[in-house]
Design an enzyme around this catalytic site. Sequence first.
Site, PDB file in Angstrom:
ATOM      1  N   GLU A 159     -11.079 -11.684  17.947  1.00 42.20           N
ATOM      2  CA  GLU A 159      -9.810 -10.570  17.682  1.00 42.20           C
ATOM      3  C   GLU A 159      -8.827 -11.230  16.669  1.00 42.20           C
ATOM      4  O   GLU A 159      -8.096 -10.613  16.143  1.00 42.20           O
ATOM      5  CB  GLU A 159      -8.676  -9.978  18.740  1.00 42.20           C
ATOM      6  CG  GLU A 159      -9.429  -9.337  19.990  1.00 42.20           C
ATOM      7  CD  GLU A 159     -10.226  -8.279  19.391  1.00 42.20           C
ATOM      8  OE1 GLU A 159     -10.157  -7.753  18.598  1.00 42.20           O
ATOM      9  OE2 GLU A 159     -11.578  -7.615  20.333  1.00 42.20           O
TER      10      GLU A 159
HETATM   11  C1  LIG Z   1     -15.996 -16.039  22.707  1.00 41.97           C
HETATM   12  C2  LIG Z   1     -16.004 -15.126  22.265  1.00 41.97           C
HETATM   13  C3  LIG Z   1     -16.536 -13.354  21.805  1.00 41.97           C
HETATM   14  C4  LIG Z   1     -16.698 -13.369  21.128  1.00 41.97           C
HETATM   15  N1  LIG Z   1     -16.807 -11.635  21.241  1.00 41.97           N
HETATM   16  C5  LIG Z   1     -16.628 -10.908  20.157  1.00 41.97           C
HETATM   17  C6  LIG Z   1     -17.362  -9.628  19.977  1.00 41.97           C
HETATM   18  O1  LIG Z   1     -17.166  -9.094  21.686  1.00 41.97           O
HETATM   19  N2  LIG Z   1     -17.367  -9.031  19.432  1.00 41.97           N
HETATM   20  C7  LIG Z   1     -17.785  -8.958  17.856  1.00 41.97           C
HETATM   21  O2  LIG Z   1     -17.541  -8.576  17.021  1.00 41.97           O
HETATM   22  N3  LIG Z   1     -17.322 -10.370  17.878  1.00 41.97           N
HETATM   23  C8  LIG Z   1     -16.803 -11.431  19.137  1.00 41.97           C
HETATM   24  N4  LIG Z   1     -16.084 -13.041  18.520  1.00 41.97           N
HETATM   25  C9  LIG Z   1     -16.068 -13.262  17.290  1.00 41.97           C
HETATM   26  C10 LIG Z   1     -14.265 -13.695  17.274  1.00 41.97           C
HETATM   27  O3  LIG Z   1     -14.007 -12.538  16.720  1.00 41.97           O
HETATM   28  C11 LIG Z   1     -15.367 -14.207  15.879  1.00 41.97           C
HETATM   29  O4  LIG Z   1     -15.661 -15.282  15.792  1.00 41.97           O
HETATM   30  C12 LIG Z   1     -13.622 -14.671  14.914  1.00 41.97           C
HETATM   31  O5  LIG Z   1     -13.767 -13.337  14.218  1.00 41.97           O
HETATM   32  C13 LIG Z   1     -13.955 -15.534  13.917  1.00 41.97           C
HETATM   33  O6  LIG Z   1     -14.668 -15.079  12.976  1.00 41.97           O
HETATM   34  P1  LIG Z   1     -16.026 -16.830  12.955  1.00 41.97           P
HETATM   35  O7  LIG Z   1     -16.413 -17.302  14.162  1.00 41.97           O
HETATM   36  O8  LIG Z   1     -17.042 -16.331  12.164  1.00 41.97           O
HETATM   37  O9  LIG Z   1     -15.137 -17.931  12.258  1.00 41.97           O
HETATM   38  P2  LIG Z   1     -14.964 -17.458  10.600  1.00 41.97           P
HETATM   39  O10 LIG Z   1     -14.318 -16.696   9.899  1.00 41.97           O
HETATM   40  O11 LIG Z   1     -15.957 -18.548   9.827  1.00 41.97           O
HETATM   41  O12 LIG Z   1     -13.349 -18.359  10.166  1.00 41.97           O
HETATM   42  C14 LIG Z   1     -13.299 -19.670  10.808  1.00 41.97           C
HETATM   43  C15 LIG Z   1     -11.590 -20.124  10.634  1.00 41.97           C
HETATM   44  O13 LIG Z   1     -11.262 -20.844   9.177  1.00 41.97           O
HETATM   45  C16 LIG Z   1      -9.830 -19.827   8.956  1.00 41.97           C
HETATM   46  N5  LIG Z   1      -9.872 -18.085   8.507  1.00 41.97           N
HETATM   47  C17 LIG Z   1     -11.679 -17.877   8.154  1.00 41.97           C
HETATM   48  N6  LIG Z   1     -10.757 -16.411   7.724  1.00 41.97           N
HETATM   49  C18 LIG Z   1      -9.133 -16.977   6.731  1.00 41.97           C
HETATM   50  C19 LIG Z   1      -8.404 -16.630   6.161  1.00 41.97           C
HETATM   51  N7  LIG Z   1      -8.881 -14.678   5.121  1.00 41.97           N
HETATM   52  N8  LIG Z   1      -7.674 -16.599   6.167  1.00 41.97           N
HETATM   53  C20 LIG Z   1      -7.195 -17.887   6.709  1.00 41.97           C
HETATM   54  N9  LIG Z   1      -7.507 -18.822   7.515  1.00 41.97           N
HETATM   55  C21 LIG Z   1      -9.102 -17.819   8.192  1.00 41.97           C
HETATM   56  C22 LIG Z   1      -9.762 -19.574  10.529  1.00 41.97           C
HETATM   57  O14 LIG Z   1      -9.071 -20.438  11.128  1.00 41.97           O
HETATM   58  C23 LIG Z   1     -10.918 -19.150  11.353  1.00 41.97           C
HETATM   59  O15 LIG Z   1     -10.516 -19.604  12.546  1.00 41.97           O
HETATM   60  C24 LIG Z   1     -16.452 -13.560  20.162  1.00 41.97           C
HETATM   61  C25 LIG Z   1     -16.487 -14.988  19.274  1.00 41.97           C
HETATM   62  C26 LIG Z   1     -16.002 -15.845  20.440  1.00 41.97           C
HETATM   63  C27 LIG Z   1     -16.324 -17.360  20.309  1.00 41.97           C
END
Ligand SMILES: Cc1cc2nc3c(=O)[nH]c(=O)nc-3n(C[C@H](O)[C@H](O)[C@H](O)COP(=O)(O)OP(=O)(O)OC[C@H]3O[C@@H](n4cnc5c(N)ncnc54)[C@H](O)[C@@H]3O)c2cc1C
Length: 600
Positions: A441
Amino acid sequence: MPSYKAPVRDARFIINEVLDIGSRSDLPGFGAASPDLVATVLEESGKFAAEVVAPLNLPGDQAGCVRAADGSVTTPPGFKEAYAKFVEAGWGTLSQPEAFGGQGLPHVLGFAFEEFLSSANQSFAMYPGLANGAVSAILAKGSPEQQATYLPKMISGEWLGTMNLTEPQCGTDLGLIRTKAEPQADGSHAITGTKIFISAGDHDLTENIIHLVLARLPDAPGGTKGISLFIVPKVLVNADGSLGERNAVSCGAIEHKMGIHANATCVMNYDGAKGWLVGEPNKGLAAMFIMMNAARLGVGIQGLSQAEVAYQNGVAYALERRQGRALAGPAEPGEKADLLFVHPDVRRMLMEAKAFTEGMRALALWGGLLVDLAHAAQTEEERQQADDLLGLLTPVIKGYGTDKGYETATAMQQIWGGHGFIVENGMEQFVRDARITMIYEGANGVQAMDLVGRKLPANMGRAIQLFFAAVDKECAAAKDDARLAELAGRVEKANAELKAATMWLMQNAMAKPDNAGAGAHHYMHITGIVALGLMWLRMGRTAAAALDAGTEDKAFYEAKLATGRFFGERVTPDAGALRRKLEAGADAVMALPAEAFATA
Ligand SMILES: Cc1cc2nc3c(=O)[nH]c(=O)nc-3n(C[C@H](O)[C@H](O)[C@H](O)COP(=O)(O)OP(=O)(O)OC[C@H]3O[C@@H](n4cnc5c(N)ncnc54)[C@H](O)[C@@H]3O)c2cc1C
């Protein structure tokens, strides 16, 4: 096996006494929410969470979800039966609109139940939790026909829902979405693409699952301005409401993950699945944000929920395990050792947990009241003020609530020593389950930037000014009471740190945005401290009034005053240190080139 009992007394105190929702009969649904009805709903829903759902938490974690060769997903033993009881009792309908079969009760009640259910079993609570977010988006942006087709069954719980944003190349940055939506002659769209990490993407709890999916129309502009939202049911719905053919959407895999094993996190394959546009073309992100804001508050509550259940088990262990002697000499000379409870460092952790969980519960439930006020308060001014405060506090409830929720779960595991590291004792599950709340989220760094970059400057700082004024007013009101004067002074000081940090950002972040990015986490935490300080003052004033009125429950109210004092002495001073970190700016944070990070 860990234990759980819903904190009904505390929730009742906040809802009936501190927020005093009984005095708000001007709001729809509040007339029915008498103090007695609130007490009954909390009692019964707490019992359901503790007796039906909590016993499935540890075994569900160990069994996990299973995907069969045909792509169908089975939840752990007992989940289906417990979910059927959830639907039968109508627990999902509490705060949903009556027009679609809900009970129309205040959101504070729904929020309290969300906490109970998630403490009992976060994985289980996520199935209806995700559907709640989907319902909010359809309520806000769906056509009357879409609302009539999907909402009654989603609100009753017969069908569940999901939100599909994430793709392998697209996490935080939704502008990178590739999933396609091709218009069809019948007015539907063919949805093609792969979504990953989709919570509750497939399961055996309901006969249908309504997926809300972000995708791009053929002529859509690039980036976030070209994203549209679609309803894609797992099973197509016939014109008469009966279920028809299976849609071309399936679970390709279940992720193996650190926690919430009993919630199926799915790779979802859309192979020309039939979908229907929700709202206007290319305005999908705005619609999805409605869903995400509801879900962000829900995730903040998840952070609280894991802290609460871990806290309950931390207290139980500290009152049962004997090691060492009290520093001032044996507390129980007849025993071979004293209880862990006598050690000040253990008590520090317990008090930090108590001050956080009770303060955070008050903040989350106030958030629930703000949802109702923002929608239905009598005057435009009150609606706008509630909306401003809710917008400001949503990233704080999510980001601060889950950072501290995780920290609290870890501290409670610490009280269990080595036994906290052992799977059968359940403490490590709370830590694992709590960890995801800081990531999904919108990762907490993104929440912090939402607060600093969007919520602070919006409308020339109207929301934060309103918040400052609310805190100042509460401090002034509490200062006359000797029992609260010291806490009021400390919260006032923390609020002054927040004001100074806000001013520093105004002066230093426009010209150099990295200053905002490097301090956003600290700013979010200062705001969280001040918000909980405000809650402790409100709870303190309510407790003092109850004591003055000669309450029979003296111990409960005296504990509120003592815990508020602890919060003032031991938590509010952090605001000053956080402000100093923020005011150091981005230079040292951003100074090193990438190669300087190499250690080999
Ligand atoms: C168990 C689980 C359930 C999930 N459920 C859903 C779901 O139901 N529906 C859905 O659509 N998604 C879901 N997700 C996805 C989740 O919302 C994303 O993992 C999350 O939004 C982060 O995206 P990413 O993992 O690609 O990390 P990235 O976008 O690659 O980011 C990695 C890290 O970089 C930092 N970062 C990235 N961008 C910025 C920025 N602009 N400013 C500051 N810091 C930044 C943050 O610390 C972040 O943690 C789920 C994920 C998991 C693991």
